[in-house]
Design a protein around this motif. Structure first.
Motif, PDB file in Angstrom:
ATOM      1  N   GLY A   9       8.327  -7.841  -3.057  1.00  0.00           N
ATOM      2  CA  GLY A   9       9.414  -9.269  -3.658  1.00  0.00           C
ATOM      3  C   GLY A   9       8.192  -9.994  -4.523  1.00  0.00           C
ATOM      4  O   GLY A   9       8.373  -9.289  -5.497  1.00  0.00           O
ATOM      5  N   SER A  10       9.053 -10.621  -4.839  1.00  0.00           N
ATOM      6  CA  SER A  10       9.140 -11.771  -5.742  1.00  0.00           C
ATOM      7  C   SER A  10       7.971 -13.033  -5.508  1.00  0.00           C
ATOM      8  O   SER A  10       7.875 -13.680  -6.912  1.00  0.00           O
ATOM      9  N   THR A  11       7.349 -12.520  -5.201  1.00  0.00           N
ATOM     10  CA  THR A  11       6.146 -13.725  -4.864  1.00  0.00           C
ATOM     11  C   THR A  11       5.476 -14.215  -5.942  1.00  0.00           C
ATOM     12  O   THR A  11       4.769 -14.968  -6.693  1.00  0.00           O
TER      13      THR A  11
ATOM     14  N   VAL B 284       9.252  -6.869  -7.782  1.00  0.00           N
ATOM     15  CA  VAL B 284       7.945  -6.853  -8.260  1.00  0.00           C
ATOM     16  C   VAL B 284       8.178  -6.373 -10.062  1.00  0.00           C
ATOM     17  O   VAL B 284       7.633  -7.680 -10.886  1.00  0.00           O
ATOM     18  N   GLN B 285       8.693  -5.371 -10.422  1.00  0.00           N
ATOM     19  CA  GLN B 285       8.808  -4.850 -11.867  1.00  0.00           C
ATOM     20  C   GLN B 285       9.964  -5.652 -12.070  1.00  0.00           C
ATOM     21  O   GLN B 285       9.826  -5.500 -13.535  1.00  0.00           O
ATOM     22  N   GLU B 286      10.708  -6.205 -11.586  1.00  0.00           N
ATOM     23  CA  GLU B 286      12.364  -6.726 -12.188  1.00  0.00           C
ATOM     24  C   GLU B 286      11.514  -8.369 -12.806  1.00  0.00           C
ATOM     25  O   GLU B 286      11.813  -8.817 -13.258  1.00  0.00           O
ATOM     26  N   ALA B 287      10.521  -8.720 -12.070  1.00  0.00           N
ATOM     27  CA  ALA B 287       9.808  -9.600 -12.422  1.00  0.00           C
ATOM     28  C   ALA B 287       9.245 -10.318 -14.117  1.00  0.00           C
ATOM     29  O   ALA B 287       9.292 -11.198 -14.694  1.00  0.00           O
ATOM     30  N   ARG B 288       9.547  -9.076 -15.143  1.00  0.00           N
ATOM     31  CA  ARG B 288       8.720  -8.962 -15.877  1.00  0.00           C
ATOM     32  C   ARG B 288      10.234  -9.771 -16.995  1.00  0.00           C
ATOM     33  O   ARG B 288      10.242 -10.585 -17.947  1.00  0.00           O
TER      34      ARG B 288
ATOM     35  N   ALA C 142      -0.116 -11.687  -0.849  1.00  0.00           N
ATOM     36  CA  ALA C 142       0.079 -10.333  -0.299  1.00  0.00           C
ATOM     37  C   ALA C 142       1.033 -10.832   1.392  1.00  0.00           C
ATOM     38  O   ALA C 142      -0.122 -10.950   1.745  1.00  0.00           O
ATOM     39  N   LEU C 143       1.869  -9.424   1.846  1.00  0.00           N
ATOM     40  CA  LEU C 143       1.698  -9.701   3.143  1.00  0.00           C
ATOM     41  C   LEU C 143       1.815  -8.191   3.566  1.00  0.00           C
ATOM     42  O   LEU C 143       2.576  -7.461   2.664  1.00  0.00           O
ATOM     43  N   LYS C 144       1.114  -7.277   5.000  1.00  0.00           N
ATOM     44  CA  LYS C 144       1.135  -6.638   5.422  1.00  0.00           C
ATOM     45  C   LYS C 144       1.554  -6.904   6.626  1.00  0.00           C
ATOM     46  O   LYS C 144       1.040  -6.937   7.610  1.00  0.00           O
ATOM     47  N   GLY C 145       2.732  -6.393   7.052  1.00  0.00           N
ATOM     48  CA  GLY C 145       3.564  -6.994   8.102  1.00  0.00           C
ATOM     49  C   GLY C 145       3.546  -8.626   8.521  1.00  0.00           C
ATOM     50  O   GLY C 145       4.090  -8.747   7.579  1.00  0.00           O
ATOM     51  N   LEU C 146       2.512  -9.395   9.323  1.00  0.00           N
ATOM     52  CA  LEU C 146       2.648 -11.263   9.268  1.00  0.00           C
ATOM     53  C   LEU C 146       1.086 -11.340   9.020  1.00  0.00           C
ATOM     54  O   LEU C 146       0.757 -12.134   8.694  1.00  0.00           O
ATOM     55  N   GLU C 147       0.609  -9.892   8.070  1.00  0.00           N
ATOM     56  CA  GLU C 147      -0.876 -10.097   8.019  1.00  0.00           C
ATOM     57  C   GLU C 147      -0.890 -10.796   6.056  1.00  0.00           C
ATOM     58  O   GLU C 147      -0.457  -9.942   5.704  1.00  0.00           O
TER      59      GLU C 147
END
Length: 505
Positions: free
Chosen positions: A77-79, A41-45, A9-14
């Motif tokens: 996101g959808s990652t 993320v919830q919609e990933a279901r 996962a990302l926090k900014g560019l990290e």
């Protein structure tokens, strides 16, 4: 039964590692995702459920719980579609749990038919794994940006079924690697060229100096004098991106979802936001912080046409990034930092009607209107422009005569030579251009004799230069000396630098 897979996962560019835990147990059929997920993320279901079914696998009608750890950090996101689906198939025994599974990281959005779609921010995710000998399974659309990262093996896939077969050993996928050095050496072509501009030799010279030292510049002139044409040709005289700069820019564009098919940004950005843009659009932010125009212009040009027409809060917010080269966006639960080292090029009229001081067209503005218009740009912001140039109306002879002028390629060669001098001079420091010199570094790298000091002191008194303005004159003089290939800053260099400080406000 419990399955664990790793994602990013990302926090900014990290990037930070996320452990995707999937538990399937008896009970009323349900599908819950915990671990501070956002709506995407919830919609990933629903995406995962349909993707598994349409890939030819059985979706379990039992109680499914997915945990995204660490739970205190927000997941966006959808990652996580791909690792969640793989976790379910791993628990169900469809995947045989290969012993090397803990060396793999997974990221990808699932279509309802199981096809993998690109995710935003794949490059910074991959760079967070760089050097660790990790394996990164990604959608094939993300392959061009990820395969340039050293120290990881990237495995591009098109479909959920391909990943299952790959992990079970039924399909061979070769890791991809690519070097961007040769691609960046290719000469970039531009539709515009400095030779298109008639006259305006002083403005062209000022832009060459600005490009050579990475200086901010503002051009003041009446409508039709060529300010916008000049500004839009600044990228044509800038040096090509280095590998480090290209990766920095590409990370920002990857997070913003603006990457093209080639996967790597090969030319310096040129961003020209409209003057009605909000502070969030320019600086960055939002409920879910995203890069703004100043970050999208990182290592490139940010052009503000009609500078006084921008909202005052937008202009004042530019001051800190112009000095620091980055912007920090704080929210109640998080703080992210984006790079924002840009060359600010601004253009403006001298008054609301645009004709103040024009020798042909009379100005219709009152003294009050002119002062009010000028004061939309604050003194501290004006002082941060290293070069301040007047762009006068072209004479009829200049418009008619077809005089050949220097091309962008000719100017760019001088700019590249000046930049190389600066890179060599500042080797071992964190700066690469004269515009980044701090007061301490100015004392170290700009040496003046008594004659030059006296000349500069007298000029500072007559022009009422502030401390910041004094330093910026020295920076510009240092750049002029570099263009001429001279080691020490002399009086002619200082005199020319002083010409680009106009008492406009």
């Amino acid at each position: 039964m419990l399955a664990r897979l790793k994602s990013i996962a990302l926090k900014g560019l990290e990037g930070f590692e996320v452990l995707v835990e999937v538990d399937i147990s008896s009970g009323i059929p349900s599908f819950n995702i915990v671990g501070l997920p956002d709506e995407a993320v919830q919609e990933a279901r629903e995406r995962v459920r349909s993707a598994i079914k349409n890939s030819g696998y059985e979706f379990p009608l039992r109680r499914i719980t997915v945990n995204l750890a660490p739970a205190e950090l927000k997941k966006e996101g959808s990652t996580f579609d791909l690792p969640i689906a793989l976790g379910i198939l791993l628990v169900e025994g469809v995947i045989k749990n290969p012993p090397t599974l803990n060396k793999f990281y997974f990221a990808g959005e699932l279509s309802l038919d199981g096809t993998l779609r690109r995710v935003f921010g794949a490059l910074p995710m991959a760079m967070s794994l760089s050097g660790g000998g990790s394996n990164f399974v990604i959608p094939i659309e993300n392959a061009p940006e990820v395969e340039v990262v050293d120290g990881i093996d990237s495995y591009p896939v098109r479909h959920l079924k391909e990943v299952v077969e790959f992990l079970n050993g039924d399909r061979s996928i070769e890791p991809r690697h690519r070097s961007i050095d040769e691609e960046l050496l290719e000469e970039v072509t531009f539709e515009e060229d400095m030779s298109d501009i008639k006259g305006q030799y002083q403005a062209k010279r000022a832009l060459e100096i600005a490009a050579s030292g990475g200086h901010n510049i503002v051009m003041v002139g009446s409508p039709g004098s060529g300010k916008t044409l000049l500004a839009r040709r600044v990228p044509t005289i800038l040096p090509p991106l280095t590998e480090v700069e290209a990766l920095e820019v590409t990370q920002v564009y990857s997070v913003s979802g603006l990457l093209r098919k080639e996967g790597i940004v090969k030319r310096r950005p040129f961003r020209s936001p409209h003057h009605t843009s909000s502070a969030v659009a320019i600086i960055g932010g939002g409920n879910t912080p995203r890069p703004g125009e100043i970050s999208l212009a990182h290592n490139g040009v940010l052009f503000f046409d009609e500078l006084p027409e921008f909202h005052r809060d937008v202009l004042e917010a530019l001051r800190q990034p112009m000095e620091d080269g980055f912007v920090s966006i704080s929210r109640a639960k998080e703080r992210v930092t984006y790079p924002a080292r840009f060359m600010l090029v601004a253009a403006m009229n001298p008054c609301p009607c645009g004709w103040f001081g024009d020798p042909v067209h009379p100005c219709t503005c009152s003294v009050y209107e002119i002062k009010k218009y000028k004061h939309r740009v604050s003194g501290p912001l004006w002082d941060r422009f290293d070069l301040q140039v007047e762009v006068p109306r072209l004479l009829p002879d200049e418009l008619v005569n077809d005089v050949k002028t220097e091309t962008s390629k000719d100017i760019r060669q001088r700019v590249i030579r000046a930049r190389k001098i600066q890179l060599e001079r500042y080797r071992g420091t964190k700066i690469f251009a004269n515009s980044q010199l701090t007061p301490r570094l100015l004392k170290q790298f700009v040496h003046l004799s008594n004659e030059e000091r006296t000349f500069l002191v007298n000029a500072a008194e007559k022009l009422s230069l502030t401390g910041r303005g004094f330093d910026r004159v020295l920076k510009v003089a240092r750049t002029i000396a570099d263009i001429e290939g001279v080691t020490d800053v002399k009086i002619p260099h200082i005199a020319e630098a002083l010409q680009y400080r106009i008492d406009y406000l």
